[in-house]
Design a protein around this motif. Structure first.
Motif, PDB file in Angstrom:
ATOM      1  N   UNK A 164       1.162  -1.329   0.129  1.00 35.77           N
ATOM      2  CA  UNK A 164      -0.217  -0.095   0.293  1.00 35.77           C
ATOM      3  C   UNK A 164       0.902   1.151  -0.087  1.00 35.77           C
ATOM      4  N   UNK A 165       1.037   2.567   0.717  1.00 37.95           N
ATOM      5  CA  UNK A 165       1.328   3.127   1.211  1.00 37.95           C
ATOM      6  C   UNK A 165       2.790   4.006   1.412  1.00 37.95           C
ATOM      7  N   UNK A 166       3.911   2.663   1.600  1.00 35.58           N
ATOM      8  CA  UNK A 166       4.710   2.302   2.385  1.00 35.58           C
ATOM      9  C   UNK A 166       5.634   1.236   1.823  1.00 35.58           C
ATOM     10  N   UNK A 167       7.224   0.784   3.329  1.00 39.13           N
ATOM     11  CA  UNK A 167       7.698  -0.559   2.015  1.00 39.13           C
ATOM     12  C   UNK A 167       8.544  -1.091   3.456  1.00 39.13           C
ATOM     13  N   UNK A 168       8.499  -1.686   3.152  1.00 45.73           N
ATOM     14  CA  UNK A 168       9.215  -2.634   4.344  1.00 45.73           C
ATOM     15  C   UNK A 168      10.895  -3.065   3.900  1.00 45.73           C
ATOM     16  N   UNK A 169      12.121  -2.096   3.936  1.00 45.03           N
ATOM     17  CA  UNK A 169      13.358  -2.855   3.840  1.00 45.03           C
ATOM     18  C   UNK A 169      14.042  -3.867   4.853  1.00 45.03           C
ATOM     19  N   UNK A 170      13.671  -4.745   4.458  1.00 43.55           N
ATOM     20  CA  UNK A 170      13.677  -6.635   4.911  1.00 43.55           C
ATOM     21  C   UNK A 170      14.777  -6.708   5.383  1.00 43.55           C
ATOM     22  N   UNK A 171      14.896  -6.921   6.896  1.00 52.20           N
ATOM     23  CA  UNK A 171      16.144  -7.702   7.363  1.00 52.20           C
ATOM     24  C   UNK A 171      16.166  -9.591   7.204  1.00 52.20           C
ATOM     25  N   UNK A 200       5.224   5.596   3.196  1.00 43.02           N
ATOM     26  CA  UNK A 200       5.972   5.692   5.167  1.00 43.02           C
ATOM     27  C   UNK A 200       6.928   4.169   5.171  1.00 43.02           C
ATOM     28  N   UNK A 201       7.455   4.243   6.550  1.00 42.99           N
ATOM     29  CA  UNK A 201       8.753   3.535   5.594  1.00 42.99           C
ATOM     30  C   UNK A 201       8.096   2.104   7.194  1.00 42.99           C
ATOM     31  N   UNK A 202       7.539   0.886   7.414  1.00 40.47           N
ATOM     32  CA  UNK A 202       7.089   0.103   7.769  1.00 40.47           C
ATOM     33  C   UNK A 202       7.954  -0.320   8.831  1.00 40.47           C
ATOM     34  N   UNK A 203       9.397  -1.180   8.181  1.00 43.13           N
ATOM     35  CA  UNK A 203      10.265  -1.880   8.754  1.00 43.13           C
ATOM     36  C   UNK A 203      11.633  -1.626   8.624  1.00 43.13           C
ATOM     37  N   UNK A 204      12.861  -2.366   8.935  1.00 41.61           N
ATOM     38  CA  UNK A 204      13.693  -2.856   8.800  1.00 41.61           C
ATOM     39  C   UNK A 204      14.862  -1.383   8.095  1.00 41.61           C
TER      40      UNK A 204
END
Length: 407
Positions: A164-171, A200-204
């Motif tokens: 949706x409106x953000x990204x997860x930069x995955x570990x 939005x930056x969700x995670x990572x």
């Protein structure tokens, strides 16, 4: 740059990031390919031509293609970004102080394009040149790497995923892939295409040890209508899912999160190797893994805003049908008899990339599965995959959607 948003798995695909095979894949040998998470040694020239064919299908269908290598080189042109990347990859703890200084000096003498080439493709002792004052260097052979290659950058889906409106930069779960996330974090943080964009930056995106909380994008399906389906695989952990889910729910970007348990098996490394969305009511599905009877959970926020997982009793397929507001789902099986189905699943028959509802990209070699899809009314745009497919990743694995319509 238009709004960054991925609203589904099947809506019109508008912008995607890919990485064409280059130096890193030339570093693969029978003796190191397992450590670098490959099952085989690819012919790089052939894989490159096949990847060009993949990109042409994308552009011919109106999809803007961004090259990871180019984005990284352009990010390195920003002095603050280059320093940020170097500080996170080339520490004295990794090299010892003398060799750290030499490696950084060598990189800084390169053109930006060549620097990106070696950050992804690696560098050997012989390419760096001998540096006798380093104890670390004196313990290495000429063919040892002072910068490890990252051939899995080919699979841009995994390292970051837009939801949706953000990204997860995955570990990432495997050590061989963790430097990939540094590159994506830098691109999203500093590159002009992303720096001033609204997302939005969700995670990572923290300099912390994420420990067991790993997640990879091949396990994340943006089902649409505010829902996300995530596979619990050998590389995506329950801890990773809970952390990502909490961020998605707290921001309101996702309304419903479903987690389904997968076998911890190389052949179904990620959810998208056995299950992908092709049109509103239709999925590709490998019958060798019975997802409908696999344990699945709905994750929601509790009263204290911590996530709560509740076992779903009705089964995954009924839950997805209700979520997608369709009466029934059509499951298109991997084609052929039991032996052919297993072979085609191994060759990424299920790992197709939808570019619009009912139009997908898949490897031409998986003839039985393609026939099943076409009989179901799915238009399949085929690409060659005799070498790319040996990397254990199909069109979905090799693409990171950045902008896609919802449903």
């Amino acid at each position: 740059m238009a709004q960054l948003n991925v609203g589904s798995e099947i809506g019109q695909l508008r912008r995607v990031m890919v990485h064409r095979p280059e130096l890193a894949l030339r570093r693969l040998t029978p003796s190191n390919c397992k450590d670098l998470l490959f099952d085989d040694v690819l012919r790089v020239e052939s894989a490159g031509k096949e990847h060009d064919a993949f990109q042409k299908v994308l552009t011919d269908n109106g999809v803007e293609v961004l090259q990871l290598h180019t984005l990284l080189a352009e990010t390195l042109a920003i002095s603050e970004a280059k320093q940020w990347i170097m500080e996170r990859q080339f520490t004295a703890w990794r090299y010892g102080p003398p060799l750290q200084k030499e490696v950084l000096s060598c990189l800084n003498d390169m053109t930006l394009d060549n620097m990106a080439f070696h950050l992804i493709g690696g560098m050997t002792v012989s390419e760096l040149g001998h540096y006798p004052h380093s104890l670390t260097m004196n313990t290495l052979k000429e063919t040892d790497f002072v910068i490890d290659p990252i051939p899995n950058h080919l699979f841009t889906r995994d390292t970051s995923c837009w939801i949706y409106g953000g990204v997860s930069m995955n570990p990432m779960a495997k050590i061989a892939r963790r430097r990939e996330t540094v590159h994506l974090r830098a691109i999203y943080k500093f590159h002009p295409k992303f720096k001033n964009a609204d997302f939005i930056t969700y995670y990572g995106d923290k300099d912390v040890n994420y420990d067991h909380a790993t997640i990879e994008g091949g396990d994340v399906l943006v089902i649409g209508k505010g829902a996300v389906l995530i596979g619990l695989s050998e590389r995506t952990s329950p801890q990773g899912v809970e952390n990502l889910a909490q961020a998605l729910l707290k921001t309101g970007q996702a309304k419903k999160i479903i987690a389904v348990q997968l076998p911890k098996d190389r052949s179904c490394m990620h959810l998208d190797t056995v299950f992908t969305h092709m049109t509103h009511d239709c999925f590709s599905c490998y019958q060798g893994v019975n997802l409908d009877t696999s344990p699945c959970y709905e994750i929601r926020l509790g009263d204290d805003e911590l996530v709560v997982a509740e076992r779903i009793k009705s089964g995954l397929f009924e839950t997805l049908a209700n979520t997608l507001e369709v009466d029934n789902l059509r499951m298109i099986p991997t084609g052929g008899d039991v032996f052919e189905a297993e072979r085609e699943q191994w060759n990424d028959a299920n790992n197709v990339l939808a570019i619009s509802p009912g139009k997908v990209i898949g490897y031409e070699r998986n003839v039985h599965t393609l026939e099943n899809m076409e009989k179901a009314g799915i238009e399949v745009l085929t690409i060659p995959g005799e070498d790319l497919g040996r990397g254990r990743g199909g069109a979905r694995c090799m693409s990171c959607p950045i902008q896609r319509d919802g449903i």
